[in-house]
Design an enzyme around this catalytic site. Structure first.
Site, short mmCIF file in Angstrom:
data_model
loop_
_atom_site.label_atom_id
_atom_site.label_comp_id
_atom_site.label_asym_id
_atom_site.label_seq_id
_atom_site.Cartn_x
_atom_site.Cartn_y
_atom_site.Cartn_z
CB ALA A 39 -23.10 -7.28 0.67
CD GLU A 40 -24.47 -4.06 6.91
OE1 GLU A 40 -25.25 -4.70 6.20
OE2 GLU A 40 -24.85 -3.24 7.78
CE1 TYR A 41 -16.92 1.29 3.17
CE2 TYR A 41 -17.68 1.06 0.91
CZ TYR A 41 -16.96 1.74 1.86
OH TYR A 41 -16.28 2.88 1.51
CG ASP A 42 -21.13 -2.23 -1.80
OD1 ASP A 42 -20.99 -3.26 -2.46
OD2 ASP A 42 -20.22 -1.39 -1.63
CD GLU A 118 10.02 3.57 4.81
OE1 GLU A 118 10.68 4.50 5.27
OE2 GLU A 118 8.98 3.73 4.15
CE LYS A 120 12.59 2.82 -5.36
NZ LYS A 120 11.49 2.89 -6.31
CG ASP A 122 7.40 -1.97 -9.77
OD1 ASP A 122 7.55 -2.96 -10.48
OD2 ASP A 122 7.77 -0.82 -10.12
CD GLU A 178 5.81 4.22 -5.31
OE1 GLU A 178 6.26 5.19 -4.65
OE2 GLU A 178 6.33 3.82 -6.36
CE1 TYR A 230 8.02 8.36 -0.47
CE2 TYR A 230 6.89 6.49 -1.44
CZ TYR A 230 7.54 7.71 -1.58
OH TYR A 230 7.71 8.26 -2.81
CB CYS A 429 -3.55 -34.87 -29.44
SG CYS A 429 -3.29 -36.59 -29.84
#
Ligand code: I6G
Length: 677
Positions: A39-42, A118, A120, A122, A178, A230, A429
């Site tokens: 919130a502070e960042y915003d 390292e 990998k 996905d 990635e 990477y 049921c």
């Protein structure tokens, strides 16, 4: 960073805000150590936006406010990769890794080789080009020779720096890595898409790819994408070896995986694969293997390339985590409150290292939505340590006469009529405690830790007691003797005697636990404790009308109606009376909790798995200190306490600007200290 520039010139304030926001991005995405709530960042971002709107002459295309650019209505332009984006050779077995190491030692004519290992990821490979320290272009891998220009979308990914940190930076600089989506981000995104009746994504990789290829960057900006670097192209001169380059990339503003390690020889390669594999389940992102690289760049150059892959690198893949199999049947399981849950019975299939025969289908709606039919070819996924799930059916492989799956009209356990719950995806049921399945689940719940806490009364013993008609309801437990229990399978005299003792011990119970143990719909541990504190005794609670019940903290009309209904049923009142007659003595809790309550008035949410203790224990201990522990995050939540693989609650906390505590902060809480948020 200081905000004292507020009174100084707009130019200085704008520059200070840009610096501060960049620094927070760096702490959040690169160092994984945010120092302010979202919130502070915003608030900082909004202040900057406003100042920039008031002073268009001070605009800067690389300001953190300019992450979302124009739509790519014409589609994406093609980008030639000056240095091709190669693919890596794959290996699946230790033998192939041994052969890789042998070949390299032979070609280099050395005894032993140092490598990096390292994870990998996905996700999707991209290449980022910086000129004068500024991001000027981002391209997908494409066919390796040319990809698509996705600069507008990549600029919206906050983990990717728009400007680099530090002086004497290589110029130009091309960094590869990635783009991926976190598992928690993926779950939250799918929940949101489903709620809006949009198509959901099959896995985080597809979600990342689909998000990056949006023509409208505003859509990409709204998707929880991340990035790990990477590689820096050789001419960048960031270092002499892979580890040094990764370290330098981190310094200049790129997130780099903390799982990267330097290893020696074949043993090191195999151990790194094992270690990263073991860490895999706890990660909040999918990885599909480990990439080995010869550490030293001179040696890499000496080894060169073979066809389109570097000879100095190898991708060691984990066993596949999605497999194709056949859905033999869909069974329904009956829960404690009669809720029916579909379970897929599968042709056994080996997925992610285990043989899977059952998988969850989540709920009835999901079967309809995905149109999954018994006999279908289905894709089964096992993601980390979670229950295997049926991802989707392959209708193109379906026999034309395969009928749709129908919800049974009668309970498969007791034959009672199945009721569809109006306005909900659930079916139940209608047998209540006549249904042995419901009876078993109700007894399991009654005996569980947070309820009567009867040690040794597990699922298998309860199943036998119900099937042999020794126990119909919880009150029957209190007339069990050693002889009866010793006659059960896998039960000796000694354990039978212990169990009788444990049952007797449970008679001494708090009113809150007793209420929770009764298994009234919607009444969880916290609700039960609130009720106990409010009414102070069982008689007053049993006599309360819905209005009086709604006066209790956190009790809404639905819970109140369930409680009232429960105690209006003669059958339930009779069980309660028999429990009391058997000597169960629920003890009233005072409205004012006893002893020191340093956390009273604080509400917490736990998410992810804790390494120091089970979540249930953390919950109990927090409650003992007066805290409220709830299942959902709201603005009133004091903090969300996160363990490994946190769920969407962490995202919710960030969205609402709620403090996020780690396990160290939890330890402080349990000592009665409230850490600074
Ligand atoms: O596709 C890849 C995934 C991960 C890579 C890669 C990598 O390093 C961790 N590294 C290189 C050099 C290439 N592809 C070509």
């Amino acid at each position: 960073m200081s905000r004292s520039g507020k009174e100084s010139s707009p130019a200085r304030r704008i520059e200070a805000l840009r610096e501060e926001i960049r620094a927070h991005n760096h702490r959040y995405y690169v160092l994984d150590d945010p120092s302010i709530p979202d919130a502070e960042y915003d608030r900082l971002l909004r202040e900057l936006e406003q100042l920039e709107a008031e002073h268009p002459e001070l605009d800067d295309p690389d300001s953190p406010t300019h992450r979302v650019g124009a739509r790519a209505d014409e589609g994406f332009a093609t980008v030639e990769h000056v240095v091709p984006m190669l693919s890596l050779a794959n290996a699946f077995e230790d033998d192939e890794v041994a052969e890789f190491d042998r070949r390299i030692r032979e070609l280099l004519d050395v005894e032993s080789v140092t490598y990096t290992a390292e994870p990998k990821l996905d996700g999707l490979a991209i290449s980022l080009r910086y000129e004068g320290g500024r991001l000027v272009r981002a391209a997908t891998r494409g066919d390796g020779q040319a990809g698509e220009d996705v600069t507008g979308n990549v600029r919206t990914i906050r983990a990717i720096p728009l400007t680099l940190v530090g002086d004497e930076l290589p110029d130009p600089l091309e960094v590869r890595g990635e783009v991926y989506m976190t598992r928690s981000g993926f779950r939250a995104l799918n929940e949101r898409l489903a709620a809006e009746d949009h198509k959901t994504f099959v896995n985080p990789r597809n979600a990342a790819a689909g998000s990056l290829r949006q023509l409208d960057p505003a859509v990409t900006a709204d998707r929880p994408l991340r990035f790990f670097a990477y590689q820096a192209l050789a001419e960048a001169g960031l270092g002499d070896n892979q580890s040094a380059v990764l370290e330098r990339l981190r310094e200049i503003g790129f997130p780099v995986s903390s799982l990267v390690r330097r290893v020696e020889g074949l043993d090191g390669l195999l151990a790194a694969y094992r270690d990263i594999g073991e860490a895999r389940d706890a990660l909040d992102f999918d990885i599909d293997g480990v990439v080995y690289k010869v550490e030293d760049f001179d040696r890499q150059q000496e080894l060169g390339f073979v066809s389109r892959s570097p000879r100095w690198a190898l991708a060691r893949k984990f066993p596949a985590q999605e497999e194709l199999t056949t859905l033999r049947a869909i069974d329904v399981q009956v829960g404690r409150t009669g809720k029916l849950t579909p379970v897929a019975r599968l042709e056994p299939v080996f997925v992610g290292g285990v043989t899977v025969t059952n998988a969850t289908l989540h709920n009835l709606d999901e079967i309809r939505r995905k149109d999954i039919r018994p006999g279908d070819a289905v894709i089964v996924r096992r993601a980390g340590d979670v229950i295997p799930e049926v991802v989707r059916a392959l209708p193109e492989k379906r026999r034309s006469d395969l009928p749709e799956w129908q919800l049974p009209e009668h309970c498969p356990v007791c034959g009672s009529h199945v009721e569809l719950v109006e306005g909900q995806a659930d079916a139940r049921c209608s047998g209540g405690l006549v249904c042995p399945a419901q009876r078993k689940r109700a007894l399991e719940h009654f005996a569980s830790r947070g309820a009567m806490d009867i040690e040794g009364l597990g699922t298998k013993i309860i199943a036998q007691l119900v099937e042999r008609q020794r126990v119909d309801d919880p009150a029957d437990l209190y007339s069990l003797d050693v002889e009866t229990l010793a006659g059960l399978d896998r039960m000796g005299e000694k354990s039978a005697a212990k169990l009788v003792e444990a049952i007797a011990r449970s008679k001494d119970v708090s009113l809150g636990r007793f209420l929770f143990a009764l298994g009234i719909r919607e009444v969880g541990e916290v609700g039960a404790r609130n009720l106990a504190r409010h009414f102070g005794g069982l008689d007053a609670l049993m006599a309360a009308d819905p209005e009086a019940l709604e006066a209790v903290e956190d009790v809404g009309p639905i819970m109140a109606a369930h409680i009232h209904e429960f105690f209006s049923e003669q059958r339930n009142r009779a069980v309660v009376q028999r429990l009391l007659d058997a000597g169960v003595t629920p003890q009233a809790e005072s409205a004012e909790p006893a002893g020191e309550q340093p956390l009273s008035g604080c509400s917490f949410v736990l998410t992810g798995s804790l390494s120091s203790m089970p979540r249930s224990e953390a919950k109990k201990r927090l409650q003992a200190l007066g805290a409220k522990v709830t299942g959902s995050v709201s603005k009133n939540t004091r903090a969300v306490i996160v363990g490994d693989s946190p769920g969407s609650k962490l995202d919710k906390a960030r969205e609402l600007g709620v403090a996020v505590f780690d396990e160290d902060a939890l330890a402080a809480l349990l000592e009665g200290r409230l850490p600074e948020a």
